[in-house]
Write a protein that holds these residues in place. Sequence first.
Motif, short mmCIF file in Angstrom:
data_model
loop_
_atom_site.label_atom_id
_atom_site.label_comp_id
_atom_site.label_asym_id
_atom_site.label_seq_id
_atom_site.Cartn_x
_atom_site.Cartn_y
_atom_site.Cartn_z
N GLY A 8 -60.58 -81.34 -12.91
CA GLY A 8 -59.77 -81.08 -14.07
C GLY A 8 -58.40 -80.58 -13.65
O GLY A 8 -58.25 -79.98 -12.57
N PHE A 9 -57.39 -80.82 -14.48
CA PHE A 9 -56.02 -80.43 -14.17
C PHE A 9 -55.52 -79.44 -15.21
O PHE A 9 -55.67 -79.66 -16.41
N GLY A 33 -60.40 -84.51 -16.89
CA GLY A 33 -59.57 -84.10 -18.00
C GLY A 33 -58.40 -83.25 -17.59
O GLY A 33 -58.31 -82.78 -16.45
N VAL A 34 -57.48 -83.03 -18.53
CA VAL A 34 -56.26 -82.27 -18.28
C VAL A 34 -55.97 -81.41 -19.49
O VAL A 34 -56.22 -81.81 -20.64
N ASP A 65 -69.43 -79.05 -17.89
CA ASP A 65 -70.31 -78.99 -16.72
C ASP A 65 -69.95 -80.04 -15.67
O ASP A 65 -70.32 -79.90 -14.50
N ASP A 66 -69.25 -81.10 -16.07
CA ASP A 66 -68.94 -82.18 -15.13
C ASP A 66 -67.66 -81.93 -14.35
O ASP A 66 -67.26 -82.75 -13.53
N ILE A 67 -66.99 -80.80 -14.60
CA ILE A 67 -65.81 -80.45 -13.82
C ILE A 67 -66.19 -79.41 -12.77
O ILE A 67 -66.66 -78.32 -13.11
N ASP A 68 -66.02 -79.78 -11.51
CA ASP A 68 -66.37 -78.90 -10.39
C ASP A 68 -65.15 -78.17 -9.84
O ASP A 68 -65.27 -77.04 -9.36
N LYS A 91 -65.65 -72.43 -11.49
CA LYS A 91 -64.97 -73.63 -11.00
C LYS A 91 -64.22 -73.33 -9.70
O LYS A 91 -63.55 -72.31 -9.57
N HIS A 92 -64.33 -74.23 -8.73
CA HIS A 92 -63.51 -74.16 -7.53
C HIS A 92 -62.05 -74.40 -7.92
O HIS A 92 -61.77 -75.14 -8.86
N VAL A 93 -61.13 -73.79 -7.17
CA VAL A 93 -59.73 -73.80 -7.56
C VAL A 93 -58.85 -74.36 -6.45
O VAL A 93 -58.97 -73.95 -5.29
#
Length: 362
Positions: A8-9, A33-34, A65-68, A91-93
Motif C-alpha cells: 500500500g502507498f 491500494g493508495v 489484511d492483504d497489505i503487508d 504493517k511493515h514500513v
Amino acid sequence: MTKPVGVGFLGSQFVSGIHARALVRNPHAKLIGVASPTPGNAEAFAETYGLPHHWTDHRPLLERDDIDMVAIGTPNDTHCPLVLDCAAAGKHVVLEKPMCLSLAEADSMIAACAEAGVLLMYAEEVIFAPKYVRMKSLLDAGALGTPTLIKQSEKHDGPHAPHFWDVDRAGGGVLADMGCHGIAFARWMMDRTPIVSVYAQLSRQVHRDKTRGEDNALLILEFEGGCLFLNETSWTKPGGMDDRAEVHGSEGVAYADLLHGNSIETYSRGGYDYAVEKAGGTEGWSFTIYEEEWNYGFWAEFDHFVDCVQNGTTPLVTGEDARAVQEVLFAACESARTGAKVALPFTSDAARPWDLWRGGAG
C-alpha cells in the motif's frame, strides 16, 4: 509458491510514483491500494499504476489484511504519526527520507515498530545505486587501500514540492532534503564506523523569497580512525540534477558520476579490474543518462525491501540508520550556529534541525 507481498502507498505524488514504478516490475510484489488526502490524487495514482483501491483516508488502507508493507512518501512532518499508525496495524514500513522532524520522534518510531515486530526500512536509494555499489565494492576489496577522504555532492535548482520550502513541515532546508543522502552514503561506505565530529556551514543565498531554510550546505564529518567526509548540497544549481561521489584511499581513488556516462573512473595501484558492465537505455532530465531510476538504485532498493518482508532478510537500511542520519542533521545545524565542530553523540530537544541553526528567527 511464496505469496506476493501486498503493498500500500501513503502519498501519491513524485516519490510515490517512483516507488510504484520500482514495485510494479517486481513479480513478488502486488500493488493493492493508495491513500492521499487531496481529492482526486489517489484515484489518479491508482489508475496510472493499476491499483484496485484508493482512499482519501489512510485508515482503510491499514485495515486491509492483504497489505503487508506500506510505502510512505508524504511530507516530512507526517512521517512520525503515519509510522506509528502502520506499526499499530502490524504493517511493515518503507519510509522516505528524512526520517522525521525530531530525535524524540525518531526514537518513538523505532520503538513502536520494534514492539509491533514490523520492519522499519529507510528508503535511502543511493546505497543501492549501481555505480555507488560498485564504488563500495572497490573499497571493500582493498583496491583503494585505507579510506582517507570521501566526498558526495547533490545539487539542483530547488525541490519538486512546495512543502520542502517550508521549514515547519520539512524541518530544514537543503541539508534535510538532500544532505541526508550524503550522511547515509558515508556511513554505508564506512561500514557504520562511528562519527566523532560534525562541522557544517549553512547559507541562504538565492531562494530568500521562498524559504527561511538554507539553500546551500557544506558538511564535514570525521570518522573514528580519521577518515573525513565532505558533503556539498545545493538548491541553487540551474540545469538539472548533479550527483557524484569520490573515494580517496592510501592506494587509490575512485570517481563516480551518477548522471554522466556509465563508468567509474578509478585508479588503483594494485591494478584492480573496475569495469562496470551494466547499462540501460537513455532517459533523463538535462543529461542523457542511463535508466535514471535504475541508476539511482530505486529498483534494487524496492526489490530488497520486498525480499525483506517476504523472506525475512535483514534490511540494509533500518530505522536505526535513519535515526543516525537525523542525529547528524541536528549536530550540523548546531555547528552552523556556533561555527564550531560538534562531537557525537549529540542530543537535542529541538523540534526541528533548523531551530538549532536559526533559533526560530527568520
